[in-house]
Design a protein around this motif. Sequence first.
Motif, PDB file in Angstrom:
ATOM      1  N   THR A 156       0.842  -1.197   0.000  1.00  0.00           N
ATOM      2  CA  THR A 156       0.000   0.000   0.000  1.00  0.00           C
ATOM      3  C   THR A 156       0.874   1.242   0.000  1.00  0.00           C
ATOM      4  N   GLY A 157       1.987   1.186   0.731  1.00  0.00           N
ATOM      5  CA  GLY A 157       2.924   2.299   0.745  1.00  0.00           C
ATOM      6  C   GLY A 157       3.556   2.533  -0.617  1.00  0.00           C
ATOM      7  N   VAL A 158       3.794   1.462  -1.369  1.00  0.00           N
ATOM      8  CA  VAL A 158       4.359   1.600  -2.713  1.00  0.00           C
ATOM      9  C   VAL A 158       3.362   2.302  -3.628  1.00  0.00           C
ATOM     10  N   VAL A 159       2.070   2.019  -3.461  1.00  0.00           N
ATOM     11  CA  VAL A 159       1.046   2.708  -4.252  1.00  0.00           C
ATOM     12  C   VAL A 159       1.067   4.200  -3.943  1.00  0.00           C
ATOM     13  N   MET A 161       3.607   5.856  -2.960  1.00  0.00           N
ATOM     14  CA  MET A 161       4.855   6.347  -3.549  1.00  0.00           C
ATOM     15  C   MET A 161       4.703   6.573  -5.052  1.00  0.00           C
ATOM     16  N   LEU A 162       4.112   5.613  -5.756  1.00  0.00           N
ATOM     17  CA  LEU A 162       3.915   5.759  -7.194  1.00  0.00           C
ATOM     18  C   LEU A 162       2.979   6.919  -7.509  1.00  0.00           C
ATOM     19  N   GLY A 163       1.942   7.077  -6.675  1.00  0.00           N
ATOM     20  CA  GLY A 163       1.031   8.197  -6.871  1.00  0.00           C
ATOM     21  C   GLY A 163       1.735   9.527  -6.687  1.00  0.00           C
ATOM     22  N   ALA A 164       2.600   9.608  -5.674  1.00  0.00           N
ATOM     23  CA  ALA A 164       3.357  10.834  -5.428  1.00  0.00           C
ATOM     24  C   ALA A 164       4.291  11.135  -6.590  1.00  0.00           C
ATOM     25  N   PHE A 165       4.936  10.107  -7.117  1.00  0.00           N
ATOM     26  CA  PHE A 165       5.855  10.302  -8.242  1.00  0.00           C
ATOM     27  C   PHE A 165       5.106  10.756  -9.493  1.00  0.00           C
ATOM     28  N   TRP A 166       3.965  10.140  -9.763  1.00  0.00           N
ATOM     29  CA  TRP A 166       3.188  10.510 -10.955  1.00  0.00           C
ATOM     30  C   TRP A 166       2.742  11.973 -10.886  1.00  0.00           C
ATOM     31  N   LEU A 167       2.237  12.390  -9.742  1.00  0.00           N
ATOM     32  CA  LEU A 167       1.798  13.775  -9.597  1.00  0.00           C
ATOM     33  C   LEU A 167       2.977  14.741  -9.702  1.00  0.00           C
ATOM     34  N   LEU A 178      -1.858  22.397  -6.516  1.00  0.00           N
ATOM     35  CA  LEU A 178      -2.664  21.402  -5.813  1.00  0.00           C
ATOM     36  C   LEU A 178      -2.097  20.005  -6.012  1.00  0.00           C
ATOM     37  N   ALA A 179      -1.687  19.694  -7.233  1.00  0.00           N
ATOM     38  CA  ALA A 179      -1.117  18.375  -7.515  1.00  0.00           C
ATOM     39  C   ALA A 179       0.185  18.171  -6.751  1.00  0.00           C
ATOM     40  N   MET A 180       1.009  19.214  -6.669  1.00  0.00           N
ATOM     41  CA  MET A 180       2.265  19.100  -5.922  1.00  0.00           C
ATOM     42  C   MET A 180       1.999  18.879  -4.438  1.00  0.00           C
ATOM     43  N   THR A 181       1.008  19.581  -3.912  1.00  0.00           N
ATOM     44  CA  THR A 181       0.663  19.405  -2.499  1.00  0.00           C
ATOM     45  C   THR A 181       0.184  17.991  -2.234  1.00  0.00           C
ATOM     46  N   LEU A 182      -0.676  17.491  -3.111  1.00  0.00           N
ATOM     47  CA  LEU A 182      -1.173  16.125  -2.966  1.00  0.00           C
ATOM     48  C   LEU A 182      -0.036  15.123  -3.100  1.00  0.00           C
ATOM     49  N   SER A 183       0.918  15.413  -3.967  1.00  0.00           N
ATOM     50  CA  SER A 183       2.071  14.535  -4.137  1.00  0.00           C
ATOM     51  C   SER A 183       2.869  14.426  -2.840  1.00  0.00           C
ATOM     52  N   VAL A 184       3.093  15.547  -2.179  1.00  0.00           N
ATOM     53  CA  VAL A 184       3.839  15.537  -0.922  1.00  0.00           C
ATOM     54  C   VAL A 184       3.067  14.773   0.156  1.00  0.00           C
ATOM     55  N   VAL A 185       1.743  14.963   0.186  1.00  0.00           N
ATOM     56  CA  VAL A 185       0.915  14.243   1.159  1.00  0.00           C
ATOM     57  C   VAL A 185       1.018  12.734   0.936  1.00  0.00           C
ATOM     58  N   LEU A 186       0.938  12.312  -0.327  1.00  0.00           N
ATOM     59  CA  LEU A 186       1.057  10.882  -0.633  1.00  0.00           C
ATOM     60  C   LEU A 186       2.446  10.359  -0.261  1.00  0.00           C
ATOM     61  N   ALA A 187       3.460  11.191  -0.451  1.00  0.00           N
ATOM     62  CA  ALA A 187       4.813  10.783  -0.070  1.00  0.00           C
ATOM     63  C   ALA A 187       4.894  10.538   1.431  1.00  0.00           C
ATOM     64  N   LEU A 188       4.304  11.412   2.223  1.00  0.00           N
ATOM     65  CA  LEU A 188       4.311  11.227   3.680  1.00  0.00           C
ATOM     66  C   LEU A 188       3.562   9.960   4.066  1.00  0.00           C
ATOM     67  N   LEU A 189       2.424   9.718   3.435  1.00  0.00           N
ATOM     68  CA  LEU A 189       1.687   8.480   3.703  1.00  0.00           C
ATOM     69  C   LEU A 189       2.533   7.262   3.348  1.00  0.00           C
ATOM     70  N   ALA A 190       3.280   7.364   2.253  1.00  0.00           N
ATOM     71  CA  ALA A 190       4.137   6.253   1.842  1.00  0.00           C
ATOM     72  C   ALA A 190       5.216   5.988   2.883  1.00  0.00           C
ATOM     73  N   PHE A 191       5.873   7.060   3.361  1.00  0.00           N
ATOM     74  CA  PHE A 191       6.956   6.897   4.339  1.00  0.00           C
ATOM     75  C   PHE A 191       6.460   6.216   5.609  1.00  0.00           C
ATOM     76  N   GLY A 249      11.507  14.190   8.530  1.00  0.00           N
ATOM     77  CA  GLY A 249      10.483  14.162   9.571  1.00  0.00           C
ATOM     78  C   GLY A 249      10.140  12.749   9.989  1.00  0.00           C
ATOM     79  N   PHE A 250      10.093  11.844   9.016  1.00  0.00           N
ATOM     80  CA  PHE A 250       9.822  10.436   9.329  1.00  0.00           C
ATOM     81  C   PHE A 250      10.891   9.879  10.256  1.00  0.00           C
ATOM     82  N   PHE A 251      12.160  10.135   9.933  1.00  0.00           N
ATOM     83  CA  PHE A 251      13.245   9.634  10.781  1.00  0.00           C
ATOM     84  C   PHE A 251      13.216  10.292  12.154  1.00  0.00           C
ATOM     85  N   ALA A 252      12.872  11.581  12.178  1.00  0.00           N
ATOM     86  CA  ALA A 252      12.812  12.280  13.468  1.00  0.00           C
ATOM     87  C   ALA A 252      11.762  11.656  14.380  1.00  0.00           C
TER      88      ALA A 252
END
Length: 318
Positions: A156-159, A161-167, A178-191, A249-252
């Motif tokens: 699910t995390g890979v999905v 990640m792929l969504g973040a990369f596509w956006l 908006l797409a860039m913001t959503l991309s960052v949000v998906l990246a955080l969910l992936a991490f 932030g994830f590592f922190a």
Amino acid sequence: MSKAWQIGIIILVTTVAYLNIFGNGFVIDDQYFIKEWELTRSWGSVGQLLAGANPESQPGVYRPIRSLLYLVYYQLWGTNPFFYHLHSLLVHLAATVLVFLIVDQLSFPRKRESREEKTGSPIRSGMTAFIAALLFGLHPIHTESITYIAASMEMTGVVFMLGAFWLFVRSPRRRNGLAMTLSVVLALLAFFTYEMTITLPILLVLYEWILRVPSVIPAQAGIQRRKDWIPVFTGMTQRVLPYFVGAAGFFAVRFALGVGLGRGEYLAYSFFHTQLAMTKMWVKYLSLLVWPVTLSHNHTVVLGFEAFMTPYSDQAAI
């Protein structure tokens, strides 16, 4: 053939290929996460899950979004494996469609941008994305991560990640905040779903440097002197910086909770022996990409040495 038809065929063929997973039950770690680790009594509150609660057999793992998914699914379906396998299939289908969209976006980007500038409509990239997505969707190597529920929950995390990369790939050209913001949000969910996705920021840098930068600094744009490159690299840094901040932030959070980076002792309690073993594992899994036969949840790398090893395992085979 239109993109909608291509995606429809990809979804249909991939679904048919994996319909037999619904007859399977729980295996390996599924027992810990679904059957033995009863969520209503052992997992604790949502806050504890976000803080990194895991079965005792899973030390050093911090995947809170995955844990929340287990909690929701258990409340909805209990220990019925059908719905967990449905999740597995949907995750794989989503990843396959995203592969199609990414490859379609990357195929002939300069021609695509030139055509859009002149006509306002995208240019078709032929069958490249269709073939790539079919190969991805039907490649036997995915059997291990689809039929195995615990692995599919992590995919699910890979999905994400792929969504973040596509956006991300679409956003610089379309300048869609908006797409860039959503991309960052998906990246955080992936991490916070699967640690392996922490490679996303590096992937974005490679994309910017190898695929995008040559197309945005043509000679006719007047970028001929060294100082003219500064705005290009500044823009690239601004685009990828939020993803590095999210990874930091994830590592922190992980370190603040005392999770650390390791998942236990090194093989044979030795970093050197662990790296020797990992060299053979790399060769094994890369060979499976080319020749995906004798697939298993636990591969025998050499006689007496399996993929799932502990510090106490026999090291003679290394």
